[in-house]
Design a protein around this motif. Sequence first.
Motif, short mmCIF file in Angstrom:
data_model
loop_
_atom_site.label_atom_id
_atom_site.label_comp_id
_atom_site.label_asym_id
_atom_site.label_seq_id
_atom_site.Cartn_x
_atom_site.Cartn_y
_atom_site.Cartn_z
N LYS A 135 -53.14 33.72 -26.46
CA LYS A 135 -53.10 34.23 -27.83
C LYS A 135 -51.70 34.03 -28.44
CE LYS A 135 -56.65 37.81 -27.29
NZ LYS A 135 -56.93 39.28 -27.26
N THR A 136 -50.69 34.28 -27.63
CA THR A 136 -49.31 34.11 -28.13
C THR A 136 -49.03 32.65 -28.46
OG1 THR A 136 -48.59 35.97 -26.75
CG2 THR A 136 -46.88 34.49 -27.59
N GLU A 137 -49.53 31.75 -27.63
CA GLU A 137 -49.32 30.32 -27.89
C GLU A 137 -49.98 29.92 -29.21
OE1 GLU A 137 -50.05 26.00 -25.69
OE2 GLU A 137 -51.05 27.82 -24.96
N ASN A 138 -51.21 30.36 -29.45
CA ASN A 138 -51.90 30.03 -30.70
C ASN A 138 -51.20 30.66 -31.91
OD1 ASN A 138 -53.83 28.63 -29.23
ND2 ASN A 138 -55.13 30.46 -28.98
N TRP A 139 -50.69 31.84 -31.72
CA TRP A 139 -49.97 32.53 -32.81
C TRP A 139 -48.71 31.76 -33.21
CZ3 TRP A 139 -45.05 34.78 -32.45
CH2 TRP A 139 -44.66 35.54 -33.55
N LEU A 140 -48.03 31.16 -32.24
CA LEU A 140 -46.79 30.43 -32.53
C LEU A 140 -47.03 29.25 -33.48
CD1 LEU A 140 -45.04 30.31 -29.02
CD2 LEU A 140 -44.21 31.48 -31.07
N TYR A 141 -48.19 28.63 -33.38
CA TYR A 141 -48.48 27.46 -34.21
C TYR A 141 -49.32 27.81 -35.44
CZ TYR A 141 -46.79 25.06 -30.10
OH TYR A 141 -46.02 24.63 -29.05
N ASP A 142 -49.52 29.09 -35.66
CA ASP A 142 -50.31 29.52 -36.82
C ASP A 142 -49.51 30.53 -37.65
OD1 ASP A 142 -52.28 29.95 -38.62
OD2 ASP A 142 -53.69 30.95 -37.25
N GLU A 143 -49.77 31.80 -37.47
CA GLU A 143 -49.07 32.82 -38.24
C GLU A 143 -47.59 32.94 -37.87
OE1 GLU A 143 -51.17 36.42 -37.66
OE2 GLU A 143 -53.05 35.71 -38.57
N GLY A 144 -47.26 32.64 -36.62
CA GLY A 144 -45.88 32.79 -36.17
C GLY A 144 -45.03 31.53 -36.30
N GLU A 145 -45.44 30.64 -37.16
CA GLU A 145 -44.71 29.37 -37.31
C GLU A 145 -43.33 29.59 -37.89
OE1 GLU A 145 -43.87 25.36 -37.11
OE2 GLU A 145 -45.66 26.37 -36.31
N ASN A 146 -43.22 30.44 -38.91
CA ASN A 146 -41.94 30.63 -39.62
C ASN A 146 -41.60 32.11 -39.75
OD1 ASN A 146 -41.34 27.83 -40.25
ND2 ASN A 146 -43.10 27.93 -41.65
N CYS A 147 -41.61 32.83 -38.65
CA CYS A 147 -41.28 34.26 -38.69
C CYS A 147 -39.77 34.45 -38.54
CB CYS A 147 -42.01 34.99 -37.56
SG CYS A 147 -43.80 35.04 -37.77
N GLN A 148 -39.35 35.68 -38.77
CA GLN A 148 -37.95 36.02 -38.59
C GLN A 148 -37.60 36.08 -37.09
OE1 GLN A 148 -35.71 36.31 -41.06
NE2 GLN A 148 -37.34 35.77 -42.50
N LYS A 149 -36.32 36.01 -36.83
CA LYS A 149 -35.84 36.01 -35.44
C LYS A 149 -36.30 37.25 -34.68
CE LYS A 149 -31.48 36.42 -32.89
NZ LYS A 149 -30.00 36.48 -32.99
N GLN A 150 -36.22 38.41 -35.29
CA GLN A 150 -36.55 39.66 -34.62
C GLN A 150 -38.02 39.71 -34.22
OE1 GLN A 150 -34.18 41.85 -33.71
NE2 GLN A 150 -35.81 42.86 -32.53
N VAL A 151 -38.88 39.07 -34.98
CA VAL A 151 -40.31 39.04 -34.64
C VAL A 151 -40.52 38.34 -33.31
CG1 VAL A 151 -42.59 38.25 -35.38
CG2 VAL A 151 -40.96 39.12 -37.07
N TYR A 152 -39.84 37.22 -33.11
CA TYR A 152 -39.95 36.48 -31.84
C TYR A 152 -39.36 37.28 -30.69
CZ TYR A 152 -41.03 32.52 -34.88
OH TYR A 152 -41.60 31.69 -35.82
N ILE A 153 -38.26 37.98 -30.94
CA ILE A 153 -37.64 38.80 -29.89
C ILE A 153 -38.60 39.90 -29.45
CG2 ILE A 153 -35.77 40.42 -29.41
CD1 ILE A 153 -33.97 38.74 -31.21
N ASP A 154 -39.24 40.55 -30.40
CA ASP A 154 -40.18 41.62 -30.07
C ASP A 154 -41.39 41.08 -29.30
OD1 ASP A 154 -38.50 43.35 -31.39
OD2 ASP A 154 -39.65 43.32 -33.28
N LYS A 155 -41.83 39.90 -29.67
CA LYS A 155 -42.98 39.29 -28.98
C LYS A 155 -42.63 38.98 -27.52
CE LYS A 155 -46.39 38.29 -30.56
NZ LYS A 155 -47.73 38.93 -30.57
N LEU A 156 -41.42 38.49 -27.28
CA LEU A 156 -40.99 38.18 -25.92
C LEU A 156 -40.86 39.43 -25.07
CD1 LEU A 156 -40.05 35.98 -23.94
CD2 LEU A 156 -37.73 36.27 -24.82
N VAL A 157 -40.33 40.50 -25.66
CA VAL A 157 -40.20 41.77 -24.93
C VAL A 157 -41.58 42.29 -24.53
CG1 VAL A 157 -39.54 44.19 -25.17
CG2 VAL A 157 -38.01 42.39 -25.99
N GLU A 158 -42.54 42.14 -25.40
CA GLU A 158 -43.89 42.61 -25.11
C GLU A 158 -44.52 41.84 -23.95
OE1 GLU A 158 -48.21 43.04 -27.45
OE2 GLU A 158 -46.40 42.44 -28.53
N LEU A 159 -44.30 40.53 -23.92
CA LEU A 159 -44.84 39.73 -22.81
C LEU A 159 -44.15 40.04 -21.49
CD1 LEU A 159 -45.15 36.22 -24.55
CD2 LEU A 159 -47.00 37.81 -24.00
N LYS A 160 -42.86 40.33 -21.53
CA LYS A 160 -42.11 40.57 -20.30
C LYS A 160 -42.44 41.92 -19.66
CE LYS A 160 -38.05 37.61 -20.75
NZ LYS A 160 -36.58 37.56 -20.75
#
Length: 322
Positions: A135-160
């Motif tokens: 789901k995260t991979e699909n999100w990166l190429y769809d809604e998460g294509e041009n998000c802010q830096k903090q959004v990606y940081i929060d997503k990585l913390v959630e996966l870890k």
Amino acid sequence: ETSEVVKEESNSNENEADLNAEKVEKTDSEEKMKVENGADEIISEEKKKPKMKTKTVQNPLEVTSSKKGFSAKELQEAWERENAMISTDKLIKDRLMAKNAVEEYVYDMRDKLYTKLEKFVSESDKDVYLSELSKTENWLYDEGENCQKQVYIDKLVELKKVGDRIMLRYNENEGRQGVLNILGSSLVHTRKVLDLIKNKDEKYDHLSEEDIKTLAEKDQEFQTVFNDFCNKAASQKLHEDPLITVAQINLKRKEFEDKCYPILNKPKPKVEPPPVPAEEPKEAKEGENEAPMESADSNPAPEQQQAPVDPAAADATSMELD
């Protein structure tokens, strides 16, 4: 007649050749004379010309510019625009790096879940986590294509949150047996020293009763701890969180060694050699030697009187002297 005619023709040809050679020499000499005469004429004409004197005159040259430089305000505005572009570039770079970190983590964990981490997660948890990674991979190429830096940081913390627990199980399993072996070696070493002390080994005869008592108590106490650690390690399931950690085992080992090793490594006290007696004055020694001699001559002691000599003993003495 024929031969005479040929001779006459050859003589005439030779004469013509000589005449031609003379003409050529005469022509060359004339041309040479002309060149020399012409050079002399040029030199003479140059000598006749008067020498010209040169005079340098400096005229002031005025330079005017119709274009003026930047004012202080214009320079400040240009500097601010440059800093704004630098800040924008940095934000874009940081955002892309955060996005790439999420993408790399998804690919890396997906690969490890099918290889070295496969035994450290249950099948049900593995399926759920793989679904979340997809789901995260699909999100990166769809809604998460041009998000802010903090959004990606929060997503990585959630996966870890899930991935780090699985990695912890793997790392603890890799290091647990090694640290248990080190603790066991420390206990074996202490027990060997206690056996030597029991056998009155002189290497440890300087240890006090209190030191020996401390070694025995700590050996028994931490042997119980070691056995408990070994039992937990044997019953540990790979896909569950560790019952004991490498840090806990190292902490107990350090506690044991801090108590026992200063006693085991205690050096023997240095034994000082006996003091060398001071030499007595020479005159006093002579006086002491003379007094017994006088008393011996006047009053011989009964023990010093000559005893009867045994002939066999006399023979033995003479043989030893020989």
